[in-house]
Design a protein around this motif. Structure first.
Motif, PDB file in Angstrom:
ATOM      1  N   VAL A  42       0.876  -1.169   0.000  1.00 17.47           N
ATOM      2  CA  VAL A  42       0.000   0.000   0.000  1.00 17.47           C
ATOM      3  C   VAL A  42       0.915   1.220   0.000  1.00 17.47           C
ATOM      4  CG1 VAL A  42      -1.795   1.277   1.230  1.00 17.47           C
ATOM      5  CG2 VAL A  42      -1.796  -1.238   1.281  1.00 17.47           C
ATOM      6  N   ILE A  68      -1.750  -1.287  -4.063  1.00 15.60           N
ATOM      7  CA  ILE A  68      -2.834  -0.338  -3.813  1.00 15.60           C
ATOM      8  C   ILE A  68      -2.206   1.028  -3.611  1.00 15.60           C
ATOM      9  CG2 ILE A  68      -4.751   0.337  -2.304  1.00 15.60           C
ATOM     10  CD1 ILE A  68      -3.541  -3.173  -2.047  1.00 15.60           C
ATOM     11  N   VAL A  88      -9.130  -0.566   2.850  1.00 11.87           N
ATOM     12  CA  VAL A  88      -8.094  -1.465   2.335  1.00 11.87           C
ATOM     13  C   VAL A  88      -7.551  -2.341   3.459  1.00 11.87           C
ATOM     14  CG1 VAL A  88      -5.723  -1.516   1.416  1.00 11.87           C
ATOM     15  CG2 VAL A  88      -7.458  -0.034   0.369  1.00 11.87           C
ATOM     16  N   VAL A  99       3.227  -1.263   4.057  1.00  9.53           N
ATOM     17  CA  VAL A  99       2.652   0.055   3.813  1.00  9.53           C
ATOM     18  C   VAL A  99       3.781   1.078   3.797  1.00  9.53           C
ATOM     19  CG1 VAL A  99       0.878   1.706   4.510  1.00  9.53           C
ATOM     20  CG2 VAL A  99       0.637  -0.699   5.164  1.00  9.53           C
TER      21      VAL A  99
END
Length: 149
Positions: A42, A68, A88, A99
């Motif tokens: 992410v 993402i 998400v 992330v």
């Protein structure tokens, strides 16, 4: 899963067995993220920033991980950005997620809010992971206050 290769990623932090955060990784570091068993990346940074990769989506997806992108403007984080991040994270519960943003500042703030608002952690419990990376400025302190209500 060997995560020793991830230690060199800028501001890398392993939060849980399933979640790690960092600043912008290189293409080689993203390959190491995949090798370490992460299933998704992410990205909260902007693609047009000077530190971003030419085609991060292609790089990530070529390793078999899901990508993402939730571009969060540094000077103007929005509730909609945070809500999308929550969606998400909720959708990927139980998966190994990496992330990142540019320096792990946006990510540390979003993860703190996720833990506090979605997982019921106290502010005292979430802030050490933020403060290990940075001291939020006025924009981000105000964002925390607005999101917490």
């Amino acid at each position: 899963m060997d995560e020793s290769a991830l230690q060199g990623i800028y501001n890398y932090r392993r939060l849980t067995d399933l979640i790690a955060t960092a600043g912008q990784p290189s293409e080689e570091e993203l390959a190491a993220v995949a090798h370490a068993g992460f299933e998704a990346v992410v990205n909260l940074a902007l693609h047009d920033a000077e530190y971003s990769l030419p085609d991060e989506r292609r790089t990530v997806e070529s390793t078999g991980m899901r990508y993402i992108h939730i571009p969060v403007v540094w000077e103007r984080p929005l509730r909609a950005d945070l809500e999308r991040f929550f969606e998400v994270m909720d959708e990927m519960t139980g998966k190994r997620i990496f992330v990142h943003c540019a320096a792990n500042k946006r990510v540390s703030a979003f993860m703190a809010l996720y833990r506090q608002l979605r997982q019921g952690w106290s502010a005292e419990a979430v802030m050490p992971d933020v403060l290990a990376i940075w001291e939020p400025d006025d924009v981000w302190r105000r964002f925390f206050q607005e999101m917490i209500g």
